[in-house]
Design a protein around this motif. Structure first.
Motif, PDB file in Angstrom:
ATOM      1  N   LYS A 205      -1.721   2.041   1.926  1.00 48.07           N
ATOM      2  CA  LYS A 205      -2.051   2.714   2.276  1.00 48.07           C
ATOM      3  C   LYS A 205      -2.559   4.269   1.350  1.00 48.07           C
ATOM      4  O   LYS A 205      -3.438   5.124   2.212  1.00 48.07           O
ATOM      5  CB  LYS A 205      -1.037   4.195   3.606  1.00 48.07           C
ATOM      6  N   THR A 206      -1.778   4.244   0.955  1.00 43.73           N
ATOM      7  CA  THR A 206      -2.615   5.896  -0.513  1.00 43.73           C
ATOM      8  C   THR A 206      -2.816   5.177  -1.707  1.00 43.73           C
ATOM      9  O   THR A 206      -2.610   3.640  -2.333  1.00 43.73           O
ATOM     10  CB  THR A 206      -1.102   6.418  -0.563  1.00 43.73           C
ATOM     11  N   GLY A 207      -3.160   6.077  -2.842  1.00 44.15           N
ATOM     12  CA  GLY A 207      -3.442   6.141  -4.192  1.00 44.15           C
ATOM     13  C   GLY A 207      -2.221   5.709  -4.988  1.00 44.15           C
ATOM     14  O   GLY A 207      -2.191   5.610  -6.039  1.00 44.15           O
ATOM     15  N   THR A 208      -0.638   5.335  -4.575  1.00 42.21           N
ATOM     16  CA  THR A 208       0.299   6.208  -5.412  1.00 42.21           C
ATOM     17  C   THR A 208       0.715   4.274  -4.654  1.00 42.21           C
ATOM     18  O   THR A 208       0.762   3.293  -3.673  1.00 42.21           O
ATOM     19  CB  THR A 208       1.777   6.712  -4.498  1.00 42.21           C
ATOM     20  N   ARG A 209       1.227   3.394  -5.625  1.00 39.99           N
ATOM     21  CA  ARG A 209       1.793   2.443  -6.285  1.00 39.99           C
ATOM     22  C   ARG A 209       2.980   2.200  -6.278  1.00 39.99           C
ATOM     23  O   ARG A 209       3.672   2.798  -7.046  1.00 39.99           O
ATOM     24  CB  ARG A 209       0.648   1.484  -7.549  1.00 39.99           C
ATOM     25  N   PHE A 210       3.628   1.912  -4.931  1.00 36.68           N
ATOM     26  CA  PHE A 210       5.481   1.298  -4.999  1.00 36.68           C
ATOM     27  C   PHE A 210       5.353   0.140  -5.827  1.00 36.68           C
ATOM     28  O   PHE A 210       4.891  -0.579  -5.003  1.00 36.68           O
ATOM     29  CB  PHE A 210       5.386   1.555  -4.308  1.00 36.68           C
ATOM     30  N   HIS A 211       6.513  -0.355  -6.390  1.00 40.14           N
ATOM     31  CA  HIS A 211       6.955  -1.008  -7.273  1.00 40.14           C
ATOM     32  C   HIS A 211       8.560  -1.790  -7.009  1.00 40.14           C
ATOM     33  O   HIS A 211       9.083  -0.629  -7.352  1.00 40.14           O
ATOM     34  CB  HIS A 211       6.566  -1.766  -8.485  1.00 40.14           C
ATOM     35  N   PHE A 212       8.774  -2.225  -5.347  1.00 44.09           N
ATOM     36  CA  PHE A 212       9.802  -2.708  -5.159  1.00 44.09           C
ATOM     37  C   PHE A 212      10.552  -3.443  -6.330  1.00 44.09           C
ATOM     38  O   PHE A 212      10.356  -4.546  -6.855  1.00 44.09           O
ATOM     39  CB  PHE A 212      10.140  -3.302  -4.388  1.00 44.09           C
TER      40      PHE A 212
ATOM     41  N   ALA B 190      -1.887  -6.957  -2.869  1.00 45.33           N
ATOM     42  CA  ALA B 190      -0.297  -8.554  -3.360  1.00 45.33           C
ATOM     43  C   ALA B 190      -0.885  -9.054  -4.043  1.00 45.33           C
ATOM     44  O   ALA B 190       0.231  -9.230  -4.632  1.00 45.33           O
ATOM     45  CB  ALA B 190      -0.992  -9.125  -1.476  1.00 45.33           C
ATOM     46  N   ALA B 191      -1.805  -8.770  -4.492  1.00 46.72           N
ATOM     47  CA  ALA B 191      -2.316 -10.163  -5.543  1.00 46.72           C
ATOM     48  C   ALA B 191      -2.042  -9.331  -7.395  1.00 46.72           C
ATOM     49  O   ALA B 191      -1.258 -10.007  -7.404  1.00 46.72           O
ATOM     50  CB  ALA B 191      -4.541 -10.121  -5.976  1.00 46.72           C
ATOM     51  N   GLU B 192      -1.945  -8.100  -6.725  1.00 48.41           N
ATOM     52  CA  GLU B 192      -1.342  -6.969  -7.959  1.00 48.41           C
ATOM     53  C   GLU B 192      -0.108  -7.206  -8.082  1.00 48.41           C
ATOM     54  O   GLU B 192       0.578  -6.972  -9.524  1.00 48.41           O
ATOM     55  CB  GLU B 192      -1.712  -6.088  -7.639  1.00 48.41           C
TER      56      GLU B 192
ATOM     57  N   MET C 251       2.735   1.607   1.599  1.00 50.03           N
ATOM     58  CA  MET C 251       2.592   2.623   1.336  1.00 50.03           C
ATOM     59  C   MET C 251       1.405   1.900   0.011  1.00 50.03           C
ATOM     60  O   MET C 251       0.696   3.065   0.197  1.00 50.03           O
ATOM     61  CB  MET C 251       3.493   3.946   0.870  1.00 50.03           C
ATOM     62  N   SER C 252       1.809   1.174  -0.446  1.00 49.51           N
ATOM     63  CA  SER C 252       0.552   1.264  -1.614  1.00 49.51           C
ATOM     64  C   SER C 252      -0.423   0.778  -0.749  1.00 49.51           C
ATOM     65  O   SER C 252      -1.601   0.550  -2.069  1.00 49.51           O
ATOM     66  CB  SER C 252       1.515  -0.180  -2.431  1.00 49.51           C
TER      67      SER C 252
END
Length: 769
Positions: free
Chosen positions: A757-764, A191-193, A754-755
């Protein structure tokens, strides 16, 4: 099956024939028996009902005519008119596949074999489609069968209890608590990122308003006038100071040229430019609060207390109001009162017509669709709605700024010129905004365009292909404004650019669902089109329309949009809802052009290496480095969701180009048609089979008419995100959405989830049409 009565009757008749009954009415017991047969989820049971529907003469055989009849029935239930017209062709295709000996009929076991071998047909045709990584159906099990879980999970949960659970309870609870702490920490970190840029901008804004309010409040708390007016005065003056700030700031988020330039600078790393309209609305809300405090305290508190003051008290403020005590009407009719009341009235009108119920509501017959019907206001307020009412009323704010300067000059209790600070706040933003509007007017006249091609496509979509003005440069994902002086010399409307930056033309796709777009369509169709209309959009060949005299179009732009930042991500997830696919078509074209350039560089390097062995390593490494510098993006997943089968005609040429050029599978295309029932539904069983068979034989989808297969019903977005996360671990995925607001919330929630739970970062990122 309320919407598929013919299909429902077919199922009923099939069940009745199975019992060798000719029923006009049924008993409760018979209905229950039918229900047990229909609700049987096993593959064999569903296939038997399907076969019985076709086998009307109960001879255990199906002829080509019976297959054709069921295809028509299935197409009708799914509102696929084009498929009904080709039913005979697809029936022949099935018979050709299952009846090689030309017996004229097929049996149940042959139909079963075809359904079970559907995955084989898919694998056969998979190289012809870029959607190679997508599962054919998100609801089907292995082998295309429909499976039912028979309570295994429940049975397993009832076994293995006893003393061992009690012994392991405490460590399990500690592990659960530790896992919960780690998940909470991960959520806070993500959330901070994602929100630190919004957080510091909002914190700075709130701090500035608070500081200005406190400064003015304390300043007027110490003046002699406080003894007359009390706390109403410092409250009104503190609110006025925040109003000056916000009246200046509210212009900045709508300075489109400035924002477009800043999007390409280092500032994009610190400022969330995608939220400019949201920030504009937040500032407008703060202005409403400031007006309420400022005007309310003056009108309801300050003025009455001045009028009711004793001679001794009035002597403290006589220098501001004159030697004689004023009346309430005299205060209102002064320069301060008239300008203040006029500003309040104009801003009330402008802000009210900008609210969602007024702005989004369309007059009856304007083509607004369901959304327009649900938001239509009662008479006579419905006459004050729509985009035009918002657009024209917003220009009343130009008068407001002029009145604000006058109001700021004739201030109560202020005499020194340098204390009249209104002009200091708004001068720079106002000059910037006016300069942008002047630049817009000059640029639109300089960017003269010639209309090369106009097509009317299914779904009330008008595509316009124009010449590219000299010096016009843009990025994929950006948009332009169009003006048609024949319709209105003042109105400008935004449209996403669907051509790629490397193309030598500009193209836009316009959904005609408003009064301006409807009028544009009418001008072309009634006055300038030949009787024969082109029914598809092609990006590879430009053909001239046949007009007598084309209307003049003015172009302004380009302007920045969230989608233009697609190059900053390793992987792209592009989601378009209906006409919301338009900004992503340009991105797909851009990616294709980049693939072509990279391949040409590699081929050039290899040719050079063959002729000059000494330069081999240098040339190959140079081509590779150029490719890396050109794009950070390595893969793109495009999901297009539409409820109209005719919509696939909009970008038919683009989808076929992607399928032909993308040999390395960089782009995955996924089409979803929501008007068709999900693939496990009986009404789509035969269509799915025909679809797989036709794609295997000819490499063409029966619904879209392209090399890209069409999925039925809506995507399971959680599975989509999960699949992308597993395919691209530890990557940064840019999720770009354009469409109605209803889906944006779900996609944003999944991106955050998903960001975590996983190591993949999703930016919406989102855009609304």
């Amino acid at each position: 099956m309320v919407d598929s009565k013919e299909f429902a009757v077919g199922i009923f008749d099939a069940l009745a024939r199975r019992r060798r009954q000719n029923l006009e009415r049924i008993t409760k017991e018979e209905l229950y028996d039918f229900w047990l047969q229909i609700s049987d989820q096993s593959f064999d049971a569903r296939l038997q009902i399907f076969f019985d529907m076709v086998d009307t003469n109960v001879d255990g055989r199906i002829t080509r005519e019976e297959v054709q009849e069921l295809i028509v029935l299935s197409a009708s239930a799914n509102k696929l008119a084009k498929l009904k017209e080709q039913a005979e062709e697809y029936a022949s295709l099935i018979m050709e596949e299952l009846d090689p000996e030309n017996l004229g009929y097929i049996e149940l076991w042959q139909l079963e074999a075809l359904l079970l071998q559907r995955d084989t047909y898919m694998n056969y045709s998979r190289p012809l489609s870029t959607a190679s990584g997508a599962q054919w159906s998100q609801n089907l099990g292995v082998g295309g069968t429909l499976t039912v879980t028979g309570g295994g999970a429940a049975d397993g949960g009832a076994c293995g209890g006893g003393d061992g659970d009690q012994a392991a309870g405490a460590p399990r609870e500690r592990r659960r608590r530790s896992w919960g702490v780690r998940r909470a920490a991960a959520r806070v970190r993500v959330a901070a990122e994602e929100n630190w840029r919004r957080a510091w901008v909002l914190a700075l804004w709130f701090a500035a308003m608070a500081a200005l309010f406190v400064w003015k409040f304390v300043q007027y708390r110490r003046t002699p006038a406080f003894q007359v007016m009390g706390y109403c005065l410092p409250t009104a003056k503190g609110a006025a100071e925040t109003l000056k700030l916000n009246m200046a700031l509210v212009l900045l988020p709508v300075c489109r040229n400035t924002l477009t330039w800043l999007r390409s600078s280092w500032a994009r790393f610190f400022v969330p430019f995608d939220d400019n309209i949201t920030f504009h609305k937040m500032i407008a809300t703060a202005i409403v609060v400031g007006i309420t405090l400022h005007a309310g305290n003056h009108l309801a508190c300050d003025f009455p207390r001045v009028i009711a003051a004793s001679p001794e008290e009035y002597a403290l403020v006589a220098g501001a109001f004159g030697p004689g005590k004023p009346t309430y009407a005299g205060l209102l009719w002064g320069a301060e009162g008239v300008t203040g009341v006029a500003m309040v009235v104009l801003m009330t009108v402008s802000f009210t017509l900008a609210t969602h119920p007024f702005r989004k509501s369309e007059p009856k017959g304007a083509g607004g669709g369901a959304a327009a019907v649900t938001s239509r206001l009662p008479a006579p307020l419905n006459r004050l709605t729509g985009f035009n009412a918002f657009w024209y009323s917003h220009h009343l704010l130009g008068i407001v700024y002029a009145l604000l300067l006058v109001h700021g000059y004739f201030l109560f209790l202020v005499r020194r010129w340098y204390e009249k600070t209104t002009w200091m706040y708004i001068s720079v933003p106002l000059v910037l905004y006016v300069g942008e509007r002047m630049l817009r007017a000059l640029r639109s006249n300089a960017y003269t365009v010639k209309i090369l091609k106009v097509c009317l496509l299914p779904g009330n979509v008008l595509t316009i292909t124009m010449s590219k003005p000299y010096g016009f440069r843009y990025r994929s994902g950006q948009y332009i404004f169009l003006q048609c002086p024949m319709i209105s010399p003042f109105e400008w409307h935004p449209f996403s650019i669907t051509s790629a930056p490397g193309d030598d033309y500009l193209s836009v796709h316009i959904r005609t669902n408003g009064d301006w777009t409807q009028e544009l369509k009418r001008i072309f169709v009634e006055n300038y089109f030949s009787p024969h209309l082109n029914r598809r959009a092609s990006f590879s060949e430009l053909g001239a329309a046949e007009p007598r005299s084309l209307p003049k179009l003015l172009v302004d732009g380009p302007y920045g949009a969230p989608a233009q930042d697609f190059r900053n991500y390793d992987v792209l997830l592009l989601v378009g809802l209906g006409i919301g696919a338009t900004p992503f078509i340009s991105i797909l074209r851009d990616l294709l052009n980049n693939i072509k350039i990279a391949d040409e560089l590699m081929d050039l390097a290899m040719e050079t290496s063959r002729s000059e062995d000494s330069a081999n390593s240098f040339s190959v490494s140079t081509a590779s480095s150029n490719r890396k510098r050109a794009y950070r993006t390595s893969r793109a997943h495009f999901y297009w969701v539409t409820r109209e089968a005719g919509s696939f005609e909009w970008f038919k040429g683009v989808m076929n180009e992607v399928a032909e050029m993308d040999k390395k599978g960089v782009i995955e295309l996924h089409n979803y048609l929501t008007s068709v029932y999900e693939e496990r539904d009986a009404r789509t069983t035969l269509l799915s089979m025909v679809q797989a068979l036709n794609h295997a034989k000819h490499g063409v989808d029966i619904v879209s008419g392209t090399r890209v297969r069409t999925h039925f019903a809506r995507p399971n977005w959680k599975e989509v995100f999960t699949r992308i996360a597993s395919k691209h671990p530890n990557s940064t995925v840019g999720v770009f959405y354009c469409g109605a607001p209803m889906l944006a919330k779900e996609l944003k929630t999944l991106a955050h989830e998903m960001s975590h739970k996983t190591g993949t970062r999703f930016h919406f990122h989102k855009e609304y049409f």
